[in-house]
Design a protein around this motif. Sequence first.
Motif, PDB file in Angstrom:
ATOM      1  N   SER A 176      -5.399  56.196   8.488  1.00 14.20           N
ATOM      2  CA  SER A 176      -6.559  56.448   7.642  1.00 14.20           C
ATOM      3  C   SER A 176      -6.525  57.845   7.048  1.00 14.20           C
ATOM      4  O   SER A 176      -6.766  58.042   5.849  1.00 14.20           O
ATOM      5  N   LEU A 177      -6.215  58.837   7.865  1.00 14.52           N
ATOM      6  CA  LEU A 177      -6.174  60.221   7.381  1.00 14.52           C
ATOM      7  C   LEU A 177      -5.049  60.423   6.372  1.00 14.52           C
ATOM      8  O   LEU A 177      -5.204  61.139   5.386  1.00 14.52           O
ATOM      9  N   ARG A 178      -3.920  59.785   6.617  1.00 11.65           N
ATOM     10  CA  ARG A 178      -2.802  59.885   5.682  1.00 11.65           C
ATOM     11  C   ARG A 178      -3.180  59.287   4.339  1.00 11.65           C
ATOM     12  O   ARG A 178      -2.910  59.853   3.270  1.00 11.65           O
ATOM     13  N   LYS A 179      -3.841  58.136   4.357  1.00 13.95           N
ATOM     14  CA  LYS A 179      -4.253  57.495   3.109  1.00 13.95           C
ATOM     15  C   LYS A 179      -5.285  58.341   2.368  1.00 13.95           C
ATOM     16  O   LYS A 179      -5.268  58.417   1.139  1.00 13.95           O
ATOM     17  N   PHE A 181      -5.550  61.555   2.380  1.00 12.31           N
ATOM     18  CA  PHE A 181      -4.885  62.703   1.756  1.00 12.31           C
ATOM     19  C   PHE A 181      -4.166  62.272   0.485  1.00 12.31           C
ATOM     20  O   PHE A 181      -4.264  62.924  -0.558  1.00 12.31           O
ATOM     21  N   GLU A 182      -3.431  61.164   0.544  1.00 15.93           N
ATOM     22  CA  GLU A 182      -2.757  60.655  -0.643  1.00 15.93           C
ATOM     23  C   GLU A 182      -3.771  60.322  -1.733  1.00 15.93           C
ATOM     24  O   GLU A 182      -3.564  60.608  -2.919  1.00 15.93           O
ATOM     25  N   GLN A 183      -4.867  59.687  -1.308  1.00 18.93           N
ATOM     26  CA  GLN A 183      -5.880  59.248  -2.261  1.00 18.93           C
ATOM     27  C   GLN A 183      -6.526  60.435  -2.968  1.00 18.93           C
ATOM     28  O   GLN A 183      -6.835  60.376  -4.162  1.00 18.93           O
ATOM     29  N   GLU A 184      -6.721  61.536  -2.237  1.00 25.15           N
ATOM     30  CA  GLU A 184      -7.318  62.716  -2.851  1.00 25.15           C
ATOM     31  C   GLU A 184      -6.437  63.253  -3.963  1.00 25.15           C
ATOM     32  O   GLU A 184      -6.906  63.588  -5.055  1.00 25.15           O
TER      33      GLU A 184
END
Length: 582
Positions: A312-315, A317-320
């Motif tokens: 979730s945290l990785r997604k 960061f990518e999404q930001e």
Amino acid sequence: MIFRWRRARKPTSFWPGHSRPPDEKSGSFCGNRSTIQGVDAPRGTLAPAVGRIAGREGDAGRSRLSNATLAAELVGRNHVQLSWIAVAALAGLITIPFFAGMLQREVADALDTRLIRVTLITAVLITLAVILIERLGWFKPMALLRVGLLYQLVIAATIAVFENAIPWQPDEYVRGTSAITLWLVSFALLVPAPPLMAAFYCFAGAATGPFVYFLLTHAGYPDVDPSRLTVHYAPCFLIPIVSALVNSRALRMERLAARARELGSYELYEPLNQGGMGEVWRARHRFLKRDAAVKVIRPDVLLLQPGRTADSLRKRFEQEALAIAQLQSPHTVAIHDFGLTEDGGFYYAMELLDGYTLQTLVERFGPQPPGRVVHILTQACASLEEAHQRGMIHRDVKPNNLFLCHLGTSFDFCKLLDFGLVKHILQQDQSQMTASGAIAGTPACLAPEVAAGAPAIDHRVDLYGLGCVAYWLLSGQPVFDEPHPTAMIVAHLQKHPLPPSQRAGIPIPPDLDNLILRLLAKEPDARPGSAAELSGLLRQCRDLPPWTPADAERWWHAHAILPHPHTGTQAHATLHVAESRQ
């Protein structure tokens, strides 16, 4: 002559199939266009690159930023230093006993004993073996480091045997500090190791002196006055502290250098912020000499998270990065670059702004004039309107995510930050980017429908957040001043806020007072329909004291932020941590 064989290192690629750094043909992008796998694409088309990033979870596991791996890398690059210190020890093992025997009869007599001879021969053979192991490259860096630390103990024990095999004379004063001290200091300076590991082996090396003395006295050697022995060996036990400090400093410098090497064209030189998931650094582009804020998510921290939380945290960061890249409004923080670090972490580089978050602005300077508040809010509306038109909801509009700065010749220029919780309205599979059971947002600015866990939300949650920001700017207080985040969430669901005019220490025009209460309505339908509509309503407020560009310029001259490196500068970059913050 000793020959050295070196294994050729394979080039490390930022992206699968590429060995070039991200500023050449990688997944980075700058300006209005990006280059992904060598194909030009319009700004914002990073989905292929992000897909490739997500596929490198295995690479993230090989973090190179822990103390152990950094020390192994240092040894790997500077392994010849182990040979240097071994060669120096070899020279000392041969020359010191010889010259000491020539100058002192007691030493010459001790050298004739079997104990000294066997000890010296053994130490010489082990030293030659260490040199050979290092030169031939038989061991991996971490194994070579352990060999070196064990060798440190061997030489310390050899020195202890040499010193204790020479009998102390009854009328002898103190011989001085043991030579073990010099050996341990030299080893700490030349051979890097994780601080705790270095301190442990250094302490063990210091203990060889008393330990060897204990063995020799039990074997028939004469006892020594304890006070003399203490003065002789006590300094040795201070060196483990020195070793830990020296290695901590060396590894910190290596970590900074590793960051600089891994982040493409950006050189990191000052930490700005740190959170549970990563770091924000002040950085400078190597060629353009332009400062930027580089936000990094560390893979070693991701590995400590449960699987779903890490994903979730990785997604997020990518999404930001993806969200910011698609936005063109000057009131949205600009992103310059995005990529993957060598150790599997992510980073992106944003413009570096000098100014204040709206949270800090009020904390330092108190409630703001209504005219200035309207000026700030209309700029925030411009950023939100573009995001909403592109189908994005920010979901975390709050004073800490709106930044007021002096940009070029423009004063009171507002920028919207931190798109880490952005939601695409038409992509419901991306709606839950938090840990199971967690609420996405900040309790102090949480829209009631988000607090209630509504399955479908829209852009009006951002307008509610903007109402909370306006309330803070005018009154210097949150909408609901509750002692606990849970109580604050309940208040957003159940309580009706007091008008900001009743809590502010300054007069607020009735139209603005009522508009803010409308933004804070429990039902989304009671709020303005869009950020553009809100911007128009703000401009139509009557009895609003003017806030002119001249007013803004005077304010900034009176409260000027000194340029880096002086104090008073506040960078815009913030970290989005897992915990909810008020």
